[in-house]
Write an enzyme that holds these catalytic residues in place. Structure first.
Site, PDB file in Angstrom:
ATOM      1  N   TYR A   1       1.961   7.402  -0.646  1.00 19.95           N
ATOM      2  CA  TYR A   1       0.795   7.131  -1.489  1.00 19.95           C
ATOM      3  C   TYR A   1       0.047   8.410  -1.851  1.00 19.95           C
ATOM      4  CZ  TYR A   1       1.184   2.348   0.410  1.00 19.95           C
ATOM      5  OH  TYR A   1       1.624   1.111   0.785  1.00 19.95           O
TER       6      TYR A   1
ATOM      7  N   ASP B   1      -2.545  -3.891  -3.065  1.00 21.50           N
ATOM      8  CA  ASP B   1      -3.869  -4.443  -3.359  1.00 21.50           C
ATOM      9  C   ASP B   1      -4.129  -4.411  -4.859  1.00 21.50           C
ATOM     10  OD1 ASP B   1      -4.453  -4.907  -0.717  1.00 21.50           O
ATOM     11  OD2 ASP B   1      -5.483  -3.003  -0.421  1.00 21.50           O
TER      12      ASP B   1
ATOM     13  N   ARG C   1      -6.604   1.982   3.207  1.00 19.08           N
ATOM     14  CA  ARG C   1      -8.068   1.833   3.233  1.00 19.08           C
ATOM     15  C   ARG C   1      -8.596   1.832   4.660  1.00 19.08           C
ATOM     16  NH1 ARG C   1      -8.901  -4.456   1.960  1.00 19.08           N
ATOM     17  NH2 ARG C   1      -6.733  -5.092   1.986  1.00 19.08           N
TER      18      ARG C   1
ATOM     19  N   ASP D   1     -12.626  -0.508   0.550  1.00 17.71           N
ATOM     20  CA  ASP D   1     -12.230   0.139  -0.705  1.00 17.71           C
ATOM     21  C   ASP D   1     -13.317  -0.093  -1.751  1.00 17.71           C
ATOM     22  OD1 ASP D   1     -11.873  -2.430  -1.741  1.00 17.71           O
ATOM     23  OD2 ASP D   1      -9.690  -2.360  -1.648  1.00 17.71           O
TER      24      ASP D   1
END
Length: 299
Positions: free
Chosen positions: A72, A44, A187, A86
């Site tokens: 992550y 993203d 997210r 998000d």
């Protein structure tokens, strides 16, 4: 547009925030002086970190690399929902998160660990009846995205602290790490954790630290790559990502002539990288009925 000096291989980019994955590909085409650049799995625009690009022949690896585990680091904010799940989207609801305990957070995280069914964010690139979900959402369409199976092999909370959001809501920020299968939306994990805790939640920061075997310590920023194009040779990239099958000269020659070789029993599933006696990466193959079916040829 191809440059004779552009090597075949992978470029591990440390993507900056604010860039789409396509922006990075476009930038790399200029740096590498070739149109043949692609990426293995999008990030993203808000997110930073590992974005794996293929240059020249290595673009044929990318479809197989996209099916790997990813890692992550991120920050989840409890107490606010956003339209995008998000920090890029407008806040749609705020709830005081003061009463959230570490025990409740850990219990919520446990429910989102392992093999789970996940509904991606409506503002995502998932196609619904051939149309991107984010396009339907922008046009105000009412629609549902079906849940999909994903695997979250690790979901850990490293820090938990209260903060006051811009609208005055007392929120709780969680610093988390996630190891998951391709196709998992971090997210969506933030949204679902917030929903389980009754506070709402969204992702405020995300950094991808690994895609399969390719880690952040090998990544270079676009500025660094502009100064010096660092390409992981295609043979090294393949060795890192796939089981390796070394064949003799005769088998290498047969394989290159389209003969479906008998494969050793150890290679039962997934792509396998075939190398000749000189260490040249010849092809990606898979085992079909005991025979090597070619997926992509590189020699």
């Amino acid at each position: 547009m191809k440059s004779t000096t552009t090597p075949d291989g992978l470029v591990i980019v440390d993507k900056p925030s604010g860039f789409t994955s396509h922006d990075v590909v476009a930038k790399m085409r200029g740096i590498a002086r070739t149109r043949r650049v692609g990426h293995a799995g999008t990030l993203d625009p808000m997110a930073t970190g590992v974005l794996v690009l293929g240059v020249e022949k290595a673009t044929k690896l990318l479809g197989h690399l996209a099916l790997t585990e990813k890692e992550y680091l991120g920050t989840v904010r409890l107490g606010q929902n956003t339209v995008t799940d998000d920090a890029e989207g407008d806040i749609t609801a705020s709830t005081d998160a003061t009463g959230v305990t570490r025990e409740a957070v850990d219990a919520g995280v446990a429910k989102l660990t392992g093999a789970i069914m996940q509904v991606p964010s409506k503002v995502s690139a998932i196609k619904i009846s051939g149309v991107r979900s984010y396009k339907r959402a922008r046009e105000g369409e009412e629609f549902e995205i079906p849940a999909r199976p994903v695997t979250v092999s690790s979901f850990q909370v490293y820090d938990m602290r209260e903060a006051v959001a811009e609208d005055g809501t007392t929120v709780v920020d969680l610093v988390v790490s996630v190891v998951c299968s391709s196709g998992t939306y971090i997210r969506a994990l933030a949204r679902d954790l917030g929903a389980d805790l009754g506070t709402g939640g969204h992702l405020t920061a995300l950094r991808r630290t690994r895609v399969g075997p390719y880690k952040i310590d090998r990544a270079r920023t676009l500025d660094q790559l502009q100064e010096e194009l660092t390409v992981m040779p295609i043979a090294e990239a393949a060795s890192a990502a796939f089981p390796r099958w070394d064949v003799d000269e005769k088998r290498a020659r047969l394989l290159m002539n389209g003969v479906r070789l008998e494969m050793p029993d150890e290679y039962t599933a997934g792509a396998v990288a075939v190398f000749d006696p000189e260490g040249r990466f010849l092809a990606l193959v898979e085992n079909k009925g005991g025979k090597a079916k070619s997926l992509a040829v590189f020699a």
